[in-house]
Motif scaffolding. Structure first.
Motif, PDB file in Angstrom:
ATOM      1  N   SER A  70       2.379  -7.347 -16.070  1.00  0.00           N
ATOM      2  CA  SER A  70       3.051  -7.087 -15.016  1.00  0.00           C
ATOM      3  C   SER A  70       4.179  -5.927 -15.684  1.00  0.00           C
ATOM      4  O   SER A  70       4.454  -4.958 -14.994  1.00  0.00           O
ATOM      5  CB  SER A  70       3.819  -8.109 -14.529  1.00  0.00           C
ATOM      6  OG  SER A  70       4.629  -8.827 -15.556  1.00  0.00           O
ATOM      7  N   ARG A  71       4.637  -6.095 -16.861  1.00  0.00           N
ATOM      8  CA  ARG A  71       5.541  -5.159 -17.434  1.00  0.00           C
ATOM      9  C   ARG A  71       4.911  -3.862 -17.670  1.00  0.00           C
ATOM     10  O   ARG A  71       5.582  -2.777 -17.449  1.00  0.00           O
ATOM     11  CB  ARG A  71       6.351  -5.810 -18.685  1.00  0.00           C
ATOM     12  CG  ARG A  71       7.518  -4.845 -19.291  1.00  0.00           C
ATOM     13  CD  ARG A  71       7.992  -5.604 -20.688  1.00  0.00           C
ATOM     14  NE  ARG A  71       8.281  -6.849 -20.553  1.00  0.00           N
ATOM     15  CZ  ARG A  71       7.770  -8.086 -20.856  1.00  0.00           C
ATOM     16  NH1 ARG A  71       6.889  -7.586 -21.700  1.00  0.00           N
ATOM     17  NH2 ARG A  71       8.231  -9.267 -20.795  1.00  0.00           N
ATOM     18  N   TYR A  72       3.761  -4.016 -18.320  1.00  0.00           N
ATOM     19  CA  TYR A  72       3.073  -2.908 -18.681  1.00  0.00           C
ATOM     20  C   TYR A  72       2.616  -1.918 -17.553  1.00  0.00           C
ATOM     21  O   TYR A  72       2.730  -0.831 -17.391  1.00  0.00           O
ATOM     22  CB  TYR A  72       1.678  -2.881 -19.368  1.00  0.00           C
ATOM     23  CG  TYR A  72       1.041  -1.935 -19.889  1.00  0.00           C
ATOM     24  CD1 TYR A  72       1.414  -0.841 -20.682  1.00  0.00           C
ATOM     25  CD2 TYR A  72      -0.282  -1.891 -19.132  1.00  0.00           C
ATOM     26  CE1 TYR A  72       0.605   0.275 -20.994  1.00  0.00           C
ATOM     27  CE2 TYR A  72      -1.191  -0.745 -19.625  1.00  0.00           C
ATOM     28  CZ  TYR A  72      -0.783   0.385 -20.377  1.00  0.00           C
ATOM     29  OH  TYR A  72      -1.359   1.445 -20.777  1.00  0.00           O
ATOM     30  N   LEU A  73       2.173  -2.390 -16.365  1.00  0.00           N
ATOM     31  CA  LEU A  73       1.832  -1.725 -15.132  1.00  0.00           C
ATOM     32  C   LEU A  73       2.825  -1.795 -14.113  1.00  0.00           C
ATOM     33  O   LEU A  73       2.414  -1.367 -13.052  1.00  0.00           O
ATOM     34  CB  LEU A  73       0.624  -2.635 -14.483  1.00  0.00           C
ATOM     35  CG  LEU A  73      -0.734  -2.751 -15.595  1.00  0.00           C
ATOM     36  CD1 LEU A  73      -1.738  -3.400 -14.928  1.00  0.00           C
ATOM     37  CD2 LEU A  73      -1.210  -1.197 -15.757  1.00  0.00           C
ATOM     38  N   LEU A  74       3.919  -2.140 -14.491  1.00  0.00           N
ATOM     39  CA  LEU A  74       5.346  -1.852 -13.386  1.00  0.00           C
ATOM     40  C   LEU A  74       5.262  -2.730 -12.107  1.00  0.00           C
ATOM     41  O   LEU A  74       5.360  -2.133 -11.188  1.00  0.00           O
ATOM     42  CB  LEU A  74       5.583  -0.426 -13.239  1.00  0.00           C
ATOM     43  CG  LEU A  74       5.809   0.502 -14.648  1.00  0.00           C
ATOM     44  CD1 LEU A  74       5.831   2.026 -14.341  1.00  0.00           C
ATOM     45  CD2 LEU A  74       6.902   0.126 -15.260  1.00  0.00           C
ATOM     46  N   MET A  75       4.662  -3.919 -12.402  1.00  0.00           N
ATOM     47  CA  MET A  75       4.581  -4.955 -11.411  1.00  0.00           C
ATOM     48  C   MET A  75       5.674  -5.706 -11.176  1.00  0.00           C
ATOM     49  O   MET A  75       6.018  -6.318 -12.755  1.00  0.00           O
ATOM     50  CB  MET A  75       3.190  -5.296 -11.088  1.00  0.00           C
ATOM     51  CG  MET A  75       2.114  -4.266 -10.651  1.00  0.00           C
ATOM     52  SD  MET A  75       0.411  -5.482 -10.549  1.00  0.00           S
ATOM     53  CE  MET A  75       0.878  -6.673  -9.254  1.00  0.00           C
ATOM     54  N   PRO A  76       6.168  -6.371 -10.290  1.00  0.00           N
ATOM     55  CA  PRO A  76       7.037  -7.603 -10.414  1.00  0.00           C
ATOM     56  C   PRO A  76       6.260  -8.820 -11.094  1.00  0.00           C
ATOM     57  O   PRO A  76       4.959  -9.079 -10.693  1.00  0.00           O
ATOM     58  CB  PRO A  76       7.466  -7.756  -8.997  1.00  0.00           C
ATOM     59  CG  PRO A  76       6.355  -7.400  -8.220  1.00  0.00           C
ATOM     60  CD  PRO A  76       5.970  -5.890  -9.009  1.00  0.00           C
ATOM     61  N   PHE A 104       3.921   5.000  -6.435  1.00  0.00           N
ATOM     62  CA  PHE A 104       5.224   5.542  -7.206  1.00  0.00           C
ATOM     63  C   PHE A 104       5.797   4.611  -8.057  1.00  0.00           C
ATOM     64  O   PHE A 104       5.682   3.346  -7.785  1.00  0.00           O
ATOM     65  CB  PHE A 104       6.072   5.657  -5.932  1.00  0.00           C
ATOM     66  CG  PHE A 104       5.606   6.680  -4.932  1.00  0.00           C
ATOM     67  CD1 PHE A 104       5.941   7.973  -5.279  1.00  0.00           C
ATOM     68  CD2 PHE A 104       4.872   6.549  -3.618  1.00  0.00           C
ATOM     69  CE1 PHE A 104       5.354   9.002  -4.261  1.00  0.00           C
ATOM     70  CE2 PHE A 104       4.549   7.342  -2.693  1.00  0.00           C
ATOM     71  CZ  PHE A 104       4.710   8.755  -3.054  1.00  0.00           C
ATOM     72  N   LYS A 105       6.214   5.024  -9.113  1.00  0.00           N
ATOM     73  CA  LYS A 105       6.574   4.088 -10.038  1.00  0.00           C
ATOM     74  C   LYS A 105       7.800   3.272  -9.931  1.00  0.00           C
ATOM     75  O   LYS A 105       7.612   2.130 -10.200  1.00  0.00           O
ATOM     76  CB  LYS A 105       7.163   5.004 -11.500  1.00  0.00           C
ATOM     77  CG  LYS A 105       7.268   4.310 -12.587  1.00  0.00           C
ATOM     78  CD  LYS A 105       7.433   5.357 -13.956  1.00  0.00           C
ATOM     79  CE  LYS A 105       6.349   6.336 -14.227  1.00  0.00           C
ATOM     80  NZ  LYS A 105       6.531   6.960 -15.402  1.00  0.00           N
ATOM     81  N   THR A 106       8.734   3.826  -9.367  1.00  0.00           N
ATOM     82  CA  THR A 106      10.259   2.831  -9.005  1.00  0.00           C
ATOM     83  C   THR A 106      10.308   2.768  -7.636  1.00  0.00           C
ATOM     84  O   THR A 106      11.448   2.412  -7.125  1.00  0.00           O
ATOM     85  CB  THR A 106      10.897   3.430  -9.888  1.00  0.00           C
ATOM     86  OG1 THR A 106      11.424   4.735  -9.487  1.00  0.00           O
ATOM     87  CG2 THR A 106      10.811   3.610 -11.302  1.00  0.00           C
ATOM     88  N   VAL A 107       9.471   3.014  -6.539  1.00  0.00           N
ATOM     89  CA  VAL A 107       9.875   3.134  -5.368  1.00  0.00           C
ATOM     90  C   VAL A 107       9.689   1.661  -4.504  1.00  0.00           C
ATOM     91  O   VAL A 107       8.301   1.277  -4.529  1.00  0.00           O
ATOM     92  CB  VAL A 107       9.087   4.197  -4.497  1.00  0.00           C
ATOM     93  CG1 VAL A 107       9.242   3.949  -2.935  1.00  0.00           C
ATOM     94  CG2 VAL A 107       9.438   5.413  -4.932  1.00  0.00           C
ATOM     95  N   LEU A 163      -2.978   0.123  -9.504  1.00  0.00           N
ATOM     96  CA  LEU A 163      -2.246  -0.607 -10.677  1.00  0.00           C
ATOM     97  C   LEU A 163      -2.080   0.205 -11.753  1.00  0.00           C
ATOM     98  O   LEU A 163      -1.142  -0.158 -12.519  1.00  0.00           O
ATOM     99  CB  LEU A 163      -3.491  -1.573 -11.391  1.00  0.00           C
ATOM    100  CG  LEU A 163      -3.814  -2.782 -10.446  1.00  0.00           C
ATOM    101  CD1 LEU A 163      -5.196  -3.428 -11.085  1.00  0.00           C
ATOM    102  CD2 LEU A 163      -2.641  -3.767 -10.710  1.00  0.00           C
ATOM    103  N   LYS A 164      -2.729   1.538 -11.900  1.00  0.00           N
ATOM    104  CA  LYS A 164      -2.241   2.430 -13.003  1.00  0.00           C
ATOM    105  C   LYS A 164      -1.715   3.617 -12.607  1.00  0.00           C
ATOM    106  O   LYS A 164      -0.902   4.215 -13.447  1.00  0.00           O
ATOM    107  CB  LYS A 164      -3.745   2.662 -13.828  1.00  0.00           C
ATOM    108  CG  LYS A 164      -3.427   3.502 -15.149  1.00  0.00           C
ATOM    109  CD  LYS A 164      -2.659   2.695 -16.066  1.00  0.00           C
ATOM    110  CE  LYS A 164      -2.401   3.339 -17.275  1.00  0.00           C
ATOM    111  NZ  LYS A 164      -1.442   2.731 -18.187  1.00  0.00           N
ATOM    112  N   ILE A 165      -1.968   4.128 -11.451  1.00  0.00           N
ATOM    113  CA  ILE A 165      -1.373   5.325 -10.975  1.00  0.00           C
ATOM    114  C   ILE A 165       0.005   4.953 -10.043  1.00  0.00           C
ATOM    115  O   ILE A 165       0.103   4.586  -9.014  1.00  0.00           O
ATOM    116  CB  ILE A 165      -2.204   5.821  -9.821  1.00  0.00           C
ATOM    117  CG1 ILE A 165      -3.666   6.351 -10.477  1.00  0.00           C
ATOM    118  CG2 ILE A 165      -1.780   7.286  -9.248  1.00  0.00           C
ATOM    119  CD1 ILE A 165      -4.716   6.659  -9.451  1.00  0.00           C
ATOM    120  N   ARG A 166       0.930   5.050 -10.845  1.00  0.00           N
ATOM    121  CA  ARG A 166       2.266   4.735 -10.618  1.00  0.00           C
ATOM    122  C   ARG A 166       3.280   5.791 -11.176  1.00  0.00           C
ATOM    123  O   ARG A 166       3.265   6.036 -12.441  1.00  0.00           O
ATOM    124  CB  ARG A 166       2.835   3.404 -11.005  1.00  0.00           C
ATOM    125  CG  ARG A 166       2.120   2.254 -10.324  1.00  0.00           C
ATOM    126  CD  ARG A 166       2.476   0.791 -10.586  1.00  0.00           C
ATOM    127  NE  ARG A 166       1.572  -0.035  -9.913  1.00  0.00           N
ATOM    128  CZ  ARG A 166       1.846  -0.647  -8.759  1.00  0.00           C
ATOM    129  NH1 ARG A 166       3.285  -0.383  -8.161  1.00  0.00           N
ATOM    130  NH2 ARG A 166       1.427  -1.702  -8.233  1.00  0.00           N
TER     131      ARG A 166
END
Length: 362
Positions: free
Chosen positions: A226-232, A165-168, A359-362
């Motif tokens: 991390s920014r591109y893959l939406l990770m902290p 999930f992208k922002t959960v 990593l990619k499915i978000r």
């Protein structure tokens, strides 16, 4: 020789230093740990055999295991030596996460060493009393939890990230983060230990998960990825990839001697240490749920033991499984040891791929 090679490679070559490249040092760490394991393995096995540090086999277990009686155990010391030497050669020793991992790994390894030593040298079948084993595991687990909690530089470093999930994500706060870290580190340590019951069963999943976590560590330590893959973004976390590369290389080297029929067993000294290291990395890079997914075999083995014990107590002696942990259930059901091991490896490969896909499915 290895030290001279590392010093030579660390020098500036054509205007750059290999120590500026985490990916290259990760590969070199894996290769170095593998070579150390190959070179030191026969000597360690001979030393263990000479000291009569042999495995005791449960009489109520699968009868095919009785032939394993006397096989050298505590071979996990080979893994710890390989990881420790390699990390000191290729790791950035100014990075605090490197030292956290080394301390956790060697600390849990020491607990396992003492437990194994009492079992095989002093012929105490109980080894280190369970309450004391869990006490010292808890001390180390709480220590690393407190350190990571109060050294976090941003709230994002204490959030529980939900994969796919992208922002959960859920803010845990200091107390929640400490509790979660304790449970992950201590739980993973014991889960790997419970799984370590067949030749090669625990070490190969550990290698695969370590390699996958190295990718997560590299991404978390890069502000761009991390920014591109939406990770902290966790500054300094990329250096964990070098340690994990060493773990993967050391694990593969150990598997050479631990593959069926095993010449040496890992023992608690290796299993407790490796599990705690994996749990610590997962906490640092905020991928606790992904670790549970990729380590599904470890989770299943642990739950099988818990379910068996609870059901046995509440039904007056009835069992869910033929025997726990789960791998013994399938052995007693007719699977050969090698079938159980390889099939659990295949399951781990699939679960690791699922974990990497987050990593990619978000």
């Amino acid at each position: 020789m290895l030290l001279m090679l590392a010093q030579w490679l660390s020098q500036d070559i054509r205007g750059f230093s290999v120590f500026n490249y985490i990916t290259l040092r990760t590969v070199l760490a894996a290769m170095t740990a593998l070579i150390i394991s190959f070179m030191a393995g026969p000597r360690v096995i001979r030393w263990l055999a000479a000291k009569k540090i042999g495995q005791a086999v449960r009489q109520d277990g699968p009868q095919t295991h009785l032939a394993k009686t006397g096989t050298p155990t505590m071979g996990g010391v080979l893994i710890l030596i390989s990881i420790g030497v390699t990390t000191l050669l290729w790791g950035d020793l100014s990075n605090r996460y490197v030292w956290v991992l080394l301390i956790v790994t060697l600390g849990y390894g020491s607990i396992g060493w003492y437990d194994d030593w009492k079992k095989v040298v002093y012929r105490d079948p109980k080894g280190l009393a369970s309450r004391w084993k869990y006490f010292w595991q808890s001390v180390l687990g709480l220590a690393v939890a407190l350190y990571l909690a109060f050294s976090s530089s941003s709230p994002a470093q204490t959030q529980l990230i939900v994969p796919f999930f992208k922002t959960v994500s859920y803010p845990l706060g200091i107390v929640g983060f400490i509790v979660l870290t304790y449970l992950v580190v201590v739980g993973t340590s014991n889960a790997v230990n419970l799984t370590d019951g067949l030749d090669g069963l625990a070490i190969m999943p550990t290698v695969m998960i370590a390699a996958a976590l190295a990718v997560f560590s590299y991404v978390a330590g890069s502000s761009v990825f991390s920014r591109y893959l939406l990770m902290p973004y966790i500054p300094g976390a990329g250096e964990l990839a070098v340690f994990l590369g060493a773990m993967a290389g050391a694990g593969l080297g150990f598997l050479w001697f631990n593959a069926y029929p095993a010449e040496v067993f890992m023992g608690d000294v290796g299993a407790l240490a490796l599990g705690a290291a994996l749990g610590t990395v997962a906490v640092i890079v905020r991928q606790e749920i992904v670790l549970a997914v990729m380590g599904g075999v470890f989770v299943a083995e642990t739950l099988s033991v818990a379910a068996q014990v609870l059901y046995f107590k509440h039904t007056g002696g009835k069992r869910i499984f033929r025997m726990a942990p789960l791998h013994h259930h399938y052995e007693l059901g007719g699977w050969k040891e090698t079938q159980v091991v390889v099939r659990f490896w295949i399951i781990t490969i699939m679960l690791v791929l699922v974990g990497l896909s987050t990593l990619k499915i978000r």
